[in-house]
Motif scaffolding. Structure first.
Motif, short mmCIF file in Angstrom:
data_model
loop_
_atom_site.label_atom_id
_atom_site.label_comp_id
_atom_site.label_asym_id
_atom_site.label_seq_id
_atom_site.Cartn_x
_atom_site.Cartn_y
_atom_site.Cartn_z
N GLY A 261 0.79 -1.23 0.00
CA GLY A 261 0.00 0.00 0.00
C GLY A 261 0.82 1.28 0.00
N TYR A 262 2.13 1.18 0.03
CA TYR A 262 3.00 2.34 0.01
C TYR A 262 3.78 2.36 -1.30
CZ TYR A 262 2.06 2.44 5.04
OH TYR A 262 1.44 2.48 6.27
N LYS A 419 31.05 8.42 -20.65
CA LYS A 419 30.00 7.56 -20.11
C LYS A 419 29.92 7.71 -18.60
CE LYS A 419 28.69 2.61 -20.00
NZ LYS A 419 29.09 1.27 -20.43
N ARG A 420 28.70 7.64 -18.07
CA ARG A 420 28.53 7.63 -16.62
C ARG A 420 28.80 6.23 -16.07
NH1 ARG A 420 23.39 11.06 -17.28
NH2 ARG A 420 23.87 13.03 -16.22
N PRO A 421 29.57 6.12 -14.99
CA PRO A 421 29.74 4.80 -14.36
C PRO A 421 28.49 4.43 -13.56
CG PRO A 421 30.90 6.47 -13.10
CD PRO A 421 30.35 7.17 -14.31
N PHE A 422 28.36 3.14 -13.30
CA PHE A 422 27.36 2.66 -12.34
C PHE A 422 27.56 3.37 -11.01
CE2 PHE A 422 26.97 -0.24 -8.68
CZ PHE A 422 25.60 -0.41 -8.67
N HIS A 423 26.45 3.71 -10.34
CA HIS A 423 26.52 4.48 -9.10
C HIS A 423 25.86 3.73 -7.96
CE1 HIS A 423 28.02 8.61 -8.64
NE2 HIS A 423 28.10 8.60 -9.95
N THR A 424 26.46 3.84 -6.76
CA THR A 424 25.87 3.21 -5.58
C THR A 424 24.98 4.16 -4.80
OG1 THR A 424 27.87 3.76 -4.33
CG2 THR A 424 27.75 1.55 -5.27
N ILE A 425 25.15 5.48 -4.95
CA ILE A 425 24.41 6.40 -4.06
C ILE A 425 22.96 6.56 -4.52
CG2 ILE A 425 26.46 7.57 -3.26
CD1 ILE A 425 25.90 9.86 -5.13
N ILE A 426 22.05 6.48 -3.55
CA ILE A 426 20.61 6.47 -3.86
C ILE A 426 19.80 7.18 -2.77
CG2 ILE A 426 20.59 4.41 -5.32
CD1 ILE A 426 19.80 2.75 -2.85
N PRO A 427 19.02 8.19 -3.15
CA PRO A 427 18.02 8.73 -2.23
C PRO A 427 16.72 7.96 -2.41
CG PRO A 427 18.09 10.08 -4.20
CD PRO A 427 19.08 8.94 -4.40
N ALA A 428 15.83 8.02 -1.42
CA ALA A 428 14.54 7.32 -1.53
C ALA A 428 13.42 8.23 -1.05
CB ALA A 428 14.56 6.03 -0.72
N PHE A 429 12.20 7.89 -1.48
CA PHE A 429 11.01 8.67 -1.11
C PHE A 429 9.81 7.74 -1.14
CE2 PHE A 429 7.97 12.12 -1.04
CZ PHE A 429 8.67 13.17 -0.45
N VAL A 430 8.83 8.01 -0.28
CA VAL A 430 7.63 7.18 -0.20
C VAL A 430 6.40 8.07 -0.29
CG1 VAL A 430 6.36 5.45 1.12
CG2 VAL A 430 8.87 5.54 1.27
N LEU A 431 5.46 7.67 -1.14
CA LEU A 431 4.15 8.31 -1.20
C LEU A 431 3.11 7.33 -0.68
CD1 LEU A 431 4.07 9.96 -4.77
CD2 LEU A 431 4.90 10.95 -2.64
N GLU A 435 0.24 11.07 -1.79
CA GLU A 435 0.73 12.21 -1.03
C GLU A 435 2.10 11.89 -0.40
OE1 GLU A 435 -0.70 15.11 -0.98
OE2 GLU A 435 -2.52 14.48 -2.05
N PRO A 436 2.94 12.91 -0.17
CA PRO A 436 4.25 12.64 0.43
C PRO A 436 4.10 12.04 1.83
CG PRO A 436 3.76 14.99 0.44
CD PRO A 436 2.71 14.34 -0.41
N TRP A 437 4.92 11.07 2.12
CA TRP A 437 4.82 10.33 3.38
C TRP A 437 6.17 10.21 4.09
CZ3 TRP A 437 6.10 5.28 5.33
CH2 TRP A 437 5.36 4.89 6.47
N LEU A 456 12.54 0.39 5.81
CA LEU A 456 11.14 0.41 5.36
C LEU A 456 10.35 -0.76 5.96
CD1 LEU A 456 11.71 1.49 1.67
CD2 LEU A 456 10.47 2.79 3.40
N CYS A 457 10.96 -1.92 6.05
CA CYS A 457 10.27 -3.05 6.70
C CYS A 457 10.04 -2.76 8.18
CB CYS A 457 11.07 -4.33 6.53
SG CYS A 457 11.05 -5.02 4.85
N ASN A 458 11.02 -2.12 8.83
CA ASN A 458 10.84 -1.76 10.24
C ASN A 458 9.63 -0.86 10.43
OD1 ASN A 458 13.12 -3.21 10.93
ND2 ASN A 458 14.45 -1.43 11.10
N ILE A 459 9.44 0.07 9.51
CA ILE A 459 8.34 1.04 9.63
C ILE A 459 7.02 0.44 9.17
CG2 ILE A 459 7.47 3.27 8.82
CD1 ILE A 459 10.43 4.14 8.51
N ILE A 460 7.02 -0.14 7.97
CA ILE A 460 5.76 -0.59 7.35
C ILE A 460 5.29 -1.91 7.93
CG2 ILE A 460 4.69 -1.31 5.17
CD1 ILE A 460 6.57 0.72 3.76
N ASP A 461 6.18 -2.87 8.09
CA ASP A 461 5.79 -4.20 8.57
C ASP A 461 5.69 -4.28 10.08
OD1 ASP A 461 5.61 -6.00 6.13
OD2 ASP A 461 7.59 -5.13 5.83
#
Length: 552
Positions: A261-262, A419-431, A435-437, A456-461
């Motif tokens: 649901g998220y 060429k861009r190399p593969f990247h490890t850095i990642i931001p995340a967001f949940v709606l 709506e922003p959550w 996310l499992c700690n929060i959602i589950d």
């Protein structure tokens, strides 16, 4: 937050609550700077840039003007989540054949020295974000960091330890690092600063002043660019004036999957964000609550889905301008069901392959403002402080992100010019319900997708609040992959934090997991949760960093 099943989580301080604005970064002074910018009328984007600039001075062990940037921005005006890929490219004048000739029998691009340097994209990312979503002038945004760079800032405990570790690595690889201003800038006393010692960086102040006056052009075609190109040419890099002049940040469409649901959003390749989405898709087919938080069943399952997602990561993730990864297929529920069939609930997999599709160190910060704008931003020099190269008089180290390229011809992430190399850095967001959550991130190379999923499992589950969700004990699975996506280390190894019981550890060993001593870090987490019913932001900054969440 989930209310169906609550686990209190570890003994932890409370989330920070505020209505008008919130910032969470890995350094308290950067958090305060972000809040000051909000109070001066700046947007969440203005404040995020100000905080990032501050971290370039205060936490050079994780970021800097010589690195790259990725961001997700929730814009209440357009009621849309926007994604920015602010990463740089390899030199246009160096081919794979020539690079391999230079490297000889070396199987990888070295982390130290000029060959791993790619065009720094962070500064261009700042201006792309500010031009679209900012309100203040860049001079006002950068002013606090310029002042701190000249007057000095006290170094906190965790950053001091990481600083010392980085300089030791540079000493060991000294032969690979050409002469520059590295020691003068980052070891002015002949060593790393100790906890509580004051660090100044007047060269960085000069660089930021040029950006404040002359804007983006100073870095990519003006006075700073001239110094960069002259230095890089002297030390043996193939980056030239044209590489800086033609660099552009790229606005991209975030990718999402629905998890119970998220709607969880990550950025598409060249970053590794969709690995977290693939893991969540596979985990959704199991009753995690019934297994129990951080039980042997729960941790075993997490590690096994991580192996499958990372096998795909090694095979398919690359610069989309060169190799458009099959993102839709990788993130589909049908594909997740197919991959779940490969999991043995009682036995760790030794070697896994990429699926058939039919066809370090980092800083993370998040800021929210009174209009509802929320920013999830991550920035890095890749391996620690970078590759050891500090251009004369500029006060920052260049990234070694190019070491992420493979030398395997025909592989999606093979080195190529421009060429861009593969990247490890990642931001995340949940709606939630459109709506922003939640805005969140977890620093630390391969830990990042694993950290996103665990939080996310700690929060959602399990219904934890966002502070407890970050402070809860984590796992960190290690397992390098070859170019075909096969794990090379017979299932890899698994580190577990304190707080995971001895009985669970023994049960995991019985299933075939190879436990290892815990690394120095299991990531670094910040988050902001938006309670739209009450109109209140909840902020969190975890115990593993020197950071702070604060609001007003």
């Amino acid at each position: 937050m989930s209310t169906t099943h609550r686990v209190t989580g570890p003994a932890s301080r409370s989330p920070v609550l505020a209505r008008r604005g919130m910032a969470a970064t890995s350094h308290p002074l950067a958090t305060q700077i972000a809040l000051d910018i909000l109070k001066q009328g700046g947007t969440a984007v203005d404040a995020a840039i100000a905080a990032n600039a501050a971290l370039c001075l205060m936490e050079p062990t994780g970021c800097g003007l010589g690195g790259d940037l990725f961001a997700l921005v929730w814009d209440p005006a357009s009621h849309k989540l926007h994604g920015l890929n602010g990463s740089g490219h390899s030199a246009q004048g160096l081919t794979l054949a020539h690079l391999k000739q230079i490297l000889g029998n070396q199987p990888h691009i070295p982390l130290l020295g000029p060959l791993s340097v790619t065009v720094p994209g962070a500064v261009a990312g700042w201006f792309a974000l500010q031009n679209r979503f900012g309100r203040l002038e860049m001079a006002q945004i950068l002013a606090p960091t310029i002042a701190y760079a000249r007057a000095g800032v006290a170094v906190p405990k965790i950053i001091a330890a990481a600083w010392n570790d980085n300089l030791k690595r540079f000493e060991q690889g000294q032969a690979q690092i050409p002469q520059g201003d590295g020691l003068r800038t980052f070891a002015p006393r002949g060593r790393a600063p100790l906890e509580g010692e004051v660090f100044t960086n007047p060269d960085l102040a000069w660089t930021l002043e040029r950006l404040a006056v002359d804007g983006r052009a100073a870095f990519y075609s003006g006075e700073i660019a001239q110094k960069l190109v002259a230095y890089l040419g002297r030390v043996g890099s193939f980056l030239q004036k044209i590489d800086f002049q033609e660099h552009q940040s790229t606005w991209v469409e975030p990718v999402s999957v629905n998890y119970r649901g998220y709607d969880i959003y990550e950025l598409p390749p060249s970053s590794q964000g969709i690995a977290a989405l693939q893991m969540l898709n596979m985990l959704e087919g199991y009753d995690l609550q019934a297994m129990g938080h951080n039980s042997a069943d729960y941790l075993h399952l997490h590690v096994e889905v991580k192996k499958l997602a990372f096998a795909d990561r090694a095979r398919y993730y690359a610069d989309p301008d060169v190799y458009p990864a099959p993102v839709t297929a990788l993130c589909s529920k049908d594909y997740a069901a197919q991959r779940r069939r490969e999991i043995d609930p009682q036995r760790a997999q030794a070697r896994v392959s990429a699926g058939s599709l039919g066809g370090s160190d980092t800083v993370y910060l998040t800021v929210a403002d009174s209009t509802g704008m929320m920013v999830s931003l991550i920035q890095s020099n890749y391996w620690g402080m970078g590759g050891g190269l500090v251009p004369d008089g500029l006060g920052f180290m260049l990234q070694n992100r190019g070491a992420q390229f493979t030398l395997e011809e025909g592989h999606p992430n093979a080195y190529a010019p421009g060429k861009r190399p593969f990247h490890t850095i990642i931001p995340a967001f949940v709606l939630k319900e459109g709506e922003p959550w939640l805005s969140l991130g977890v620093m630390g190379g391969e830990m990042q997708p694993q950290g996103h999923v665990q939080v996310l499992c700690n929060i959602i589950d399990f219904g934890m609040d966002i502070q407890a969700a970050g402070d809860s004990a984590r796992y960190f699975h290690f397992g390098d992959n070859d170019p075909d996506g096969h794990q090379m280390t017979d299932g890899g190894s698994l580190a577990l934090e304190r707080g995971i019981s001895r009985n669970v550890r023994e049960a995991l060993v019985q299933r075939g997991h190879q436990l290892r001593l815990a690394p120095g870090s299991f990531g670094g987490y910040q988050a902001i949760y938006w309670d739209r019913v009450q109109g209140v932001y909840h902020g969190a900054s975890e115990m593993r960093k020197d950071g702070q969440a604060a609001g007003y």
